[in-house]
Design an enzyme around this catalytic site. Structure first.
Site, mmCIF file in Angstrom:
data_model
loop_
_atom_site.group_PDB
_atom_site.id
_atom_site.type_symbol
_atom_site.label_atom_id
_atom_site.label_comp_id
_atom_site.label_asym_id
_atom_site.label_seq_id
_atom_site.Cartn_x
_atom_site.Cartn_y
_atom_site.Cartn_z
ATOM 1 N N HIS A 10 -4.147 -29.090 6.345
ATOM 2 C CA HIS A 10 -3.383 -29.117 7.594
ATOM 3 C C HIS A 10 -4.308 -29.338 8.776
ATOM 4 O O HIS A 10 -5.482 -28.989 8.739
ATOM 5 C CB HIS A 10 -2.587 -27.821 7.778
ATOM 6 C CG HIS A 10 -3.416 -26.590 7.665
ATOM 7 N ND1 HIS A 10 -3.771 -26.024 6.454
ATOM 8 C CD2 HIS A 10 -3.986 -25.811 8.604
ATOM 9 C CE1 HIS A 10 -4.513 -24.955 6.663
ATOM 10 N NE2 HIS A 10 -4.670 -24.808 7.967
ATOM 11 N N HIS A 23 -4.651 -28.545 12.865
ATOM 12 C CA HIS A 23 -4.167 -27.772 14.004
ATOM 13 C C HIS A 23 -4.251 -28.660 15.246
ATOM 14 O O HIS A 23 -5.305 -29.241 15.508
ATOM 15 C CB HIS A 23 -5.084 -26.568 14.279
ATOM 16 C CG HIS A 23 -5.147 -25.547 13.193
ATOM 17 N ND1 HIS A 23 -4.525 -24.326 13.295
ATOM 18 C CD2 HIS A 23 -5.779 -25.541 11.986
ATOM 19 C CE1 HIS A 23 -4.781 -23.603 12.201
ATOM 20 N NE2 HIS A 23 -5.537 -24.328 11.391
HETATM 21 P P1 AMP Z 1 -6.124 -22.126 8.504
HETATM 22 O O1 AMP Z 1 -6.868 -20.885 8.906
HETATM 23 O O2 AMP Z 1 -6.753 -23.377 9.056
HETATM 24 O O3 AMP Z 1 -5.888 -22.201 7.012
HETATM 25 O O4 AMP Z 1 -4.733 -22.036 9.231
HETATM 26 C C1 AMP Z 1 -3.581 -21.544 8.658
HETATM 27 C C2 AMP Z 1 -2.612 -21.334 9.785
HETATM 28 O O5 AMP Z 1 -1.311 -21.166 9.235
HETATM 29 C C3 AMP Z 1 -2.890 -20.113 10.664
HETATM 30 O O6 AMP Z 1 -3.167 -20.520 11.994
HETATM 31 C C4 AMP Z 1 -1.598 -19.299 10.561
HETATM 32 O O7 AMP Z 1 -1.240 -18.696 11.781
HETATM 33 C C5 AMP Z 1 -0.601 -20.347 10.125
HETATM 34 N N1 AMP Z 1 0.555 -19.817 9.394
HETATM 35 C C6 AMP Z 1 0.555 -18.961 8.336
HETATM 36 N N2 AMP Z 1 1.809 -18.742 7.910
HETATM 37 C C7 AMP Z 1 2.629 -19.474 8.705
HETATM 38 C C8 AMP Z 1 4.047 -19.669 8.770
HETATM 39 N N3 AMP Z 1 4.881 -19.053 7.927
HETATM 40 N N4 AMP Z 1 4.543 -20.493 9.727
HETATM 41 C C9 AMP Z 1 3.703 -21.094 10.589
HETATM 42 N N5 AMP Z 1 2.366 -20.968 10.578
HETATM 43 C C10 AMP Z 1 1.832 -20.168 9.659
#
Ligand code: AMP
Ligand code: ZN
Length: 139
Positions: free
Chosen positions: A101, A103
């Site tokens: 993903h 950001h």
């Molecule tokens: P990463 O640390 O790059 O793997 O980012 C994962 C992101 O997913 C984090 O910023 C979380 O806040 C986000 N996240 C986790 N669960 C959800 C969810 N159910 N809906 C939206 N974002 C989420």
């Protein structure tokens, strides 16, 4: 292909609710549930892949097109002046959800968010050696 228990695959399938901001054949984008700033979005490929090295090159190309569409809208909607595109690969780099993903984080001058701490090489030689080592790993 999607995975049964992957959080983001489940979001793409609509099994877990999300605030969608964009969708096309290959890409789904939604608001991060714990935003650095309001408008912080996640852009994910619909097909499951662990990180960007695992991503189909065609889909990777497509996702950049989607980011170019979504990011200016995020910036405008957030009343921001710029954005960071952040992409974490593996636990050591801060990845917590193992479905690739991107950001998109809207930014304003003086908003106080720090990204990394600048360091230094011990010498110009060490810097040259580092570049050469990376180059040799690609051959
Ligand atoms: P990463 O640390 O790059 O793997 O980012 C994962 C992101 O997913 C984090 O910023 C979380 O806040 C986000 N996240 C986790 N669960 C959800 C969810 N159910 N809906 C939206 N974002 C989420
Ligand atoms: Zn997945």
């Amino acid at each position: 292909m999607q995975e049964k228990d992957c959080l983001f695959c489940r979001i793409v399938r609509g099994e877990i609710p999300s605030c969608k901001v964009y969708e096309d054949e290959y890409v789904y984008a939604f608001l991060d549930i714990a935003p650095s700033f309001p408008g912080h979005c996640l852009v994910v490929p619909k097909n499951h892949c662990r990180n960007i090295l695992d991503m189909d090159p065609k889909e990777a190309e497509h996702i950049f097109g989607a980011v170019q569409k979504i990011a200016p809208a995020v910036v405008k909607a957030a009343g921001a002046e710029g954005f960071n595109l952040i992409q974490n690969n593996e636990e050591a780099a801060g990845q917590t959800v193992f479905h690739a993903h991107f950001h998109i984080i809207p930014r304003k001058k003086g908003d106080g968010m720090g990204l990394w701490t600048p360091g230094a090489y011990a010498s110009a030689e060490e810097m040259q050696e580092t570049a050469a080592k990376i180059g040799s790993e690609m051959r």
